[in-house]
Enzyme design. Structure first.
Site, PDB file in Angstrom:
ATOM      1  N   SER A   1       0.790 -10.539  22.950  1.00  0.00           N
ATOM      2  CA  SER A   1      -0.131 -10.129  24.008  1.00  0.00           C
ATOM      3  C   SER A   1       0.583 -10.169  25.350  1.00  0.00           C
ATOM      4  O   SER A   1       1.364 -11.094  25.622  1.00  0.00           O
ATOM      5  CB  SER A   1      -1.349 -11.061  24.046  1.00  0.00           C
ATOM      6  OG  SER A   1      -2.122 -10.831  25.210  1.00  0.00           O
TER       7      SER A   1
ATOM      8  N   TYR B   1      -6.200 -19.092  23.858  1.00  0.00           N
ATOM      9  CA  TYR B   1      -5.799 -17.768  23.385  1.00  0.00           C
ATOM     10  C   TYR B   1      -4.373 -17.437  23.825  1.00  0.00           C
ATOM     11  O   TYR B   1      -3.529 -17.039  23.010  1.00  0.00           O
ATOM     12  CB  TYR B   1      -6.760 -16.702  23.906  1.00  0.00           C
ATOM     13  CG  TYR B   1      -6.295 -15.289  23.621  1.00  0.00           C
ATOM     14  CD1 TYR B   1      -6.451 -14.739  22.354  1.00  0.00           C
ATOM     15  CD2 TYR B   1      -5.682 -14.518  24.611  1.00  0.00           C
ATOM     16  CE1 TYR B   1      -5.997 -13.456  22.076  1.00  0.00           C
ATOM     17  CE2 TYR B   1      -5.234 -13.235  24.344  1.00  0.00           C
ATOM     18  CZ  TYR B   1      -5.398 -12.704  23.079  1.00  0.00           C
ATOM     19  OH  TYR B   1      -4.938 -11.431  22.808  1.00  0.00           O
TER      20      TYR B   1
END
Length: 220
Positions: free
Chosen positions: A73, A88
């Protein structure tokens, strides 16, 4: 995992793409959610990726070839922090470092390990506010086309030119400016998520009440 290992034992798995990931419960402070929610996120984003990779590596080693693509990400690569999404972003940083080390370990065995770092892609993880910047948000198909063309080219990559432009733009700002901007944006998301959770709880309570009433009528 036992069933997975049995299933891949007789297969020539040439490529593994670890793409599963969750961001729920969304923008929240760490103390606001039960620890079980964070454990579930870690299980999917880090533990499952590790276990599945370990399951296919022995076969790739025997054959002397293979490719493993892990989807990371941009939040853990291009940004200095990702406030209110701390667990996350930490799991996605794990994916990046895991991929880098595996690449060094297995390159000489003919196995290519790559971490791809997408930024904004039109999925359920991207907020509606971000989707307003249409020129910077890729469709899943557009990202997939770029991603496939980059497999085998580098340990760490940002496949699409639009995403590389986003990364360059982010690096233009000093960290404290980016941190403050993200915190303000995510605090707004936090308000929205809290309202959604409250609404869902009220709906579930209503359904439970209706079900109880229906049960009582049937008994009568």
């Amino acid at each position: 995992m036992r069933r997975l290992r049995e299933a891949v034992a007789g297969l020539d798995v040439g490529m593994l793409v670890n793409n599963a990931g969750v961001a729920k419960p969304g923008a929240v402070y760490l103390h606001e959610v039960d620890v079980e929610a964070w454990v579930r996120m870690i299980r999917v984003n880090a533990l499952a990726l590790t276990e599945v990779t370990a399951a296919v590596l022995p076969g790739m080693l025997r054959r002397g070839r293979g490719a493993i693509v892990n989807i990371g990400s941009g939040s853990s690569f291009a940004l200095p922090s990702y406030p209110l999404y701390s667990v996350y972003v930490a799991t996605k940083r794990y994916v990046l470092e895991f991929s880098r080390s595996l690449s060094v370990e297995y390159k000489s065995s003919g196995i290519d390990v790559q971490c791809q770092v997408p930024l904004l892609v039109e999925t359920n993880m991207v907020s509606s506010a971000a989707r307003l910047i249409r020129q910077f948000v890729l469709t899943p198909d557009a990202y997939a086309r770029a991603a496939v063309s980059w497999i085998g080219h580098g340990t760490l990559c940002v496949p699409n030119a639009v995403h590389r432009l986003q990364g360059w733009y982010i690096c233009f700002w000093q960290d404290f400016i980016t941190d403050g901007s993200l915190l303000r944006r995510h605090l707004k998301q936090r308000v929205i998520f809290r309202r959604l959770r409250s609404w869902r709880k009220s709906q579930e309570a209503g359904w439970a009440s209706d079900s109880a009433k229906a049960t009582m009528r049937c008994e009568l």
